[in-house]
Enzyme design. Sequence first.
Site, PDB file in Angstrom:
ATOM      1  N   CYS A 186      33.916  24.865  48.945  1.00  0.00           N
ATOM      2  CA  CYS A 186      34.770  24.073  49.843  1.00  0.00           C
ATOM      3  C   CYS A 186      36.058  23.624  49.147  1.00  0.00           C
ATOM      4  O   CYS A 186      37.168  23.833  49.658  1.00  0.00           O
ATOM      5  CB  CYS A 186      33.983  22.879  50.369  1.00  0.00           C
ATOM      6  SG  CYS A 186      33.044  21.998  49.108  1.00  0.00           S
TER       7      CYS A 186
HETATM    8  N1  LIG Z   1      27.952  20.821  52.226  1.00  0.00           N
HETATM    9  C1  LIG Z   1      29.121  21.447  52.087  1.00  0.00           C
HETATM   10  O1  LIG Z   1      30.194  20.925  52.439  1.00  0.00           O
HETATM   11  C2  LIG Z   1      29.180  22.820  51.505  1.00  0.00           C
HETATM   12  C3  LIG Z   1      28.067  23.460  51.047  1.00  0.00           C
HETATM   13  N2  LIG Z   1      28.165  24.718  50.490  1.00  0.00           N
HETATM   14  C4  LIG Z   1      27.003  25.406  49.995  1.00  0.00           C
HETATM   15  O2  LIG Z   1      26.120  25.704  51.075  1.00  0.00           O
HETATM   16  C5  LIG Z   1      24.781  25.631  50.639  1.00  0.00           C
HETATM   17  C6  LIG Z   1      24.031  24.612  51.502  1.00  0.00           C
HETATM   18  O3  LIG Z   1      24.633  23.355  51.318  1.00  0.00           O
HETATM   19  P1  LIG Z   1      24.268  22.108  52.222  1.00  0.00           P
HETATM   20  O4  LIG Z   1      24.178  22.528  53.631  1.00  0.00           O
HETATM   21  O5  LIG Z   1      25.173  21.036  51.819  1.00  0.00           O
HETATM   22  O6  LIG Z   1      22.803  21.802  51.668  1.00  0.00           O
HETATM   23  P2  LIG Z   1      21.661  20.825  52.198  1.00  0.00           P
HETATM   24  O7  LIG Z   1      21.087  20.168  51.017  1.00  0.00           O
HETATM   25  O8  LIG Z   1      22.182  19.976  53.294  1.00  0.00           O
HETATM   26  O9  LIG Z   1      20.581  21.835  52.819  1.00  0.00           O
HETATM   27  C7  LIG Z   1      19.920  22.778  52.030  1.00  0.00           C
HETATM   28  C8  LIG Z   1      19.132  23.723  52.893  1.00  0.00           C
HETATM   29  O10 LIG Z   1      18.500  24.687  52.067  1.00  0.00           O
HETATM   30  C9  LIG Z   1      17.080  24.654  52.251  1.00  0.00           C
HETATM   31  N3  LIG Z   1      16.426  24.848  50.954  1.00  0.00           N
HETATM   32  C10 LIG Z   1      16.234  23.942  49.962  1.00  0.00           C
HETATM   33  N4  LIG Z   1      15.619  24.525  48.924  1.00  0.00           N
HETATM   34  C11 LIG Z   1      15.427  25.804  49.266  1.00  0.00           C
HETATM   35  C12 LIG Z   1      14.780  26.909  48.625  1.00  0.00           C
HETATM   36  N5  LIG Z   1      14.234  26.793  47.409  1.00  0.00           N
HETATM   37  N6  LIG Z   1      14.731  28.091  49.287  1.00  0.00           N
HETATM   38  C13 LIG Z   1      15.264  28.242  50.512  1.00  0.00           C
HETATM   39  N7  LIG Z   1      15.866  27.223  51.178  1.00  0.00           N
HETATM   40  C14 LIG Z   1      15.954  26.035  50.555  1.00  0.00           C
HETATM   41  C15 LIG Z   1      16.798  23.284  52.867  1.00  0.00           C
HETATM   42  O11 LIG Z   1      15.620  23.403  53.658  1.00  0.00           O
HETATM   43  P3  LIG Z   1      14.622  22.160  54.027  1.00  0.00           P
HETATM   44  O12 LIG Z   1      15.333  20.917  53.612  1.00  0.00           O
HETATM   45  O13 LIG Z   1      14.404  22.270  55.497  1.00  0.00           O
HETATM   46  O14 LIG Z   1      13.401  22.418  53.271  1.00  0.00           O
HETATM   47  C16 LIG Z   1      18.031  23.070  53.712  1.00  0.00           C
HETATM   48  O15 LIG Z   1      17.916  23.770  54.935  1.00  0.00           O
HETATM   49  C17 LIG Z   1      24.816  25.196  49.172  1.00  0.00           C
HETATM   50  O16 LIG Z   1      24.711  26.315  48.361  1.00  0.00           O
HETATM   51  C18 LIG Z   1      26.181  24.554  49.027  1.00  0.00           C
HETATM   52  O17 LIG Z   1      26.667  24.658  47.750  1.00  0.00           O
HETATM   53  C19 LIG Z   1      29.349  25.380  50.431  1.00  0.00           C
HETATM   54  C20 LIG Z   1      30.481  24.786  50.881  1.00  0.00           C
HETATM   55  C21 LIG Z   1      30.491  23.447  51.423  1.00  0.00           C
HETATM   56  C1  LIG Z   2      30.952  15.856  47.644  1.00  0.00           C
HETATM   57  C2  LIG Z   2      30.189  16.850  46.816  1.00  0.00           C
HETATM   58  O1  LIG Z   2      29.292  16.507  46.064  1.00  0.00           O
HETATM   59  N1  LIG Z   2      30.550  18.118  46.940  1.00  0.00           N
HETATM   60  C3  LIG Z   2      29.905  19.186  46.218  1.00  0.00           C
HETATM   61  C4  LIG Z   2      30.401  20.473  46.759  1.00  0.00           C
HETATM   62  C5  LIG Z   2      29.242  21.391  46.935  1.00  0.00           C
HETATM   63  C6  LIG Z   2      29.651  22.764  47.112  1.00  0.00           C
HETATM   64  O2  LIG Z   2      30.069  23.216  48.131  1.00  0.00           O
HETATM   65  O3  LIG Z   2      29.622  23.453  46.001  1.00  0.00           O
HETATM   66  P1  LIG Z   2      28.842  24.815  45.727  1.00  0.00           P
HETATM   67  O4  LIG Z   2      28.914  25.609  46.976  1.00  0.00           O
HETATM   68  O5  LIG Z   2      29.639  25.389  44.651  1.00  0.00           O
HETATM   69  O6  LIG Z   2      27.467  24.460  45.309  1.00  0.00           O
HETATM   70  C7  LIG Z   2      30.219  19.130  44.720  1.00  0.00           C
HETATM   71  O7  LIG Z   2      31.252  18.627  44.350  1.00  0.00           O
HETATM   72  O8  LIG Z   2      29.446  19.730  43.957  1.00  0.00           O
END
Ligand SMILES: NC(=O)C1=CN([C@@H]2O[C@H](COP(=O)(O)OP(=O)(O)OC[C@H]3O[C@@H](n4cnc5c(N)ncnc54)[C@H](OP(=O)(O)O)[C@@H]3O)[C@@H](O)[C@H]2O)C=CC1
Ligand SMILES: CC(=O)N[C@@H](CCC(=O)OP(=O)(O)O)C(=O)O
Length: 343
Positions: free
Chosen positions: A147
């Site tokens: 992000c």
């Molecule tokens: N949040 C953001 O703004 C951004 C996130 N990302 C990336 O997107 C991905 C998801 O982030 P985010 O939505 O914030 O994460 P969350 O912590 O909100 O959600 C994680 C999800 O992954 C699942 N999960 C956890 N452990 C495992 C595992 N071992 N195997 C398979 N599934 C698993 C969880 O399932 P459950 O809880 O149902 O068990 C849940 O659905 C990350 O890699 C993050 O770095 C990228 C850009 C921006």
């Molecule tokens: C606010 C906050 O904690 N943000 C996360 C961004 C997570 C993310 O999107 O990073 P990856 O997809 O590289 O895991 C951080 O700074 O690590």
Amino acid sequence: MKISIIGATGYSGLELIRLLESHSKVEIFSLHSYSNYSENVAYLYPHLKGICELPLEPIDVSRICQHSQVVFFAAPSGIAKDQVAPFLEAGLTVIDLSGDLRLKNPDDYPTWYHFPAAEKGLLDQAIYGLSEWADVKKQKLISNPGCYATATLLALAPLIIEDLIELDSIVVDAKSGLSGAGKSMQTTSMYTEVNDNLTIYKMNQHQHIPEIIQQLKKWQSGVENIQFSTSLIPITRGISTTIYAKLKSRLTTEELNAFYTSHYNDKPFVRIQAPNKLPTIKQVVGSNFCDIGMTVNPTTNQVIIVSTIDNLVKGAAGQAVQNLNQSFGFAPNDGLKFSPIFP
Ligand SMILES: NC(=O)C1=CN([C@@H]2O[C@H](COP(=O)(O)OP(=O)(O)OC[C@H]3O[C@@H](n4cnc5c(N)ncnc54)[C@H](OP(=O)(O)O)[C@@H]3O)[C@@H](O)[C@H]2O)C=CC1
Ligand SMILES: CC(=O)N[C@@H](CCC(=O)OP(=O)(O)O)C(=O)O
């Protein structure tokens, strides 16, 4: 076309559901959780009632491969790298939202992500899907950018490509809302810690630093490093980056703005603001837009670029849908026609 989402119960996975429910060419076939298989997704997340009421399922690779053409990984970093291979072997397209496949140099993973890299072949195969600057047409393994990296790279691209700045002068000061940290419980994300506060974290250690440098080097091989800091601010969604750099020669804000407009006029999700008008986070929240504004300080010869995105849309699920559209030749805005929510 049928798709499956792994990590569907996380913030990015839920955002994928929201966007893909309005996609004209996509049907969500299955949603996968890691820890909760007893409920349908709308029971757990009532905002989805009447919109998507699919059951949450454990990951069953052969069932997904039998029915779906695309699998989105929205799991924490460190998961996809060990799970994508069978989907690729079965001919599916994989779009990974995590950091697992973004870096080309395997040695960078222990340093920046604190786990071993994916198998080298996967890192080589993965295309870094910074949508406005990548060609992911017909690609089978797409690595969605981070992000902060998205907001930073879109803002820096014209400066670097046009060779307008001293390459060792780049300072990025980025701020994010709390949903960027995902839904898992951490002390640093508690209301008491975040409300009325601003917390700088991962100074010089953020995992998006190598990803940003890797892409900047593709545009100008002379880029060695950037100064990059990230802060947590008490909002739910949104990222704002303020970027400072030293201009190589004198340029007015209007001239700089013209460079940006020419680079982005055929890229509808990047909206260049009028000269000296700097974007707010609120003007992009809920949408796939990246808004970019700029000003030149003639007394210091510094350029200041500000970019804002919704971390869950352009910074995650929205860009993933953009990549899906590009990969399959769908209309670029299919599933992405949401206006920002204002105020
Ligand atoms: N949040 C953001 O703004 C951004 C996130 N990302 C990336 O997107 C991905 C998801 O982030 P985010 O939505 O914030 O994460 P969350 O912590 O909100 O959600 C994680 C999800 O992954 C699942 N999960 C956890 N452990 C495992 C595992 N071992 N195997 C398979 N599934 C698993 C969880 O399932 P459950 O809880 O149902 O068990 C849940 O659905 C990350 O890699 C993050 O770095 C990228 C850009 C921006
Ligand atoms: C606010 C906050 O904690 N943000 C996360 C961004 C997570 C993310 O999107 O990073 P990856 O997809 O590289 O895991 C951080 O700074 O690590």
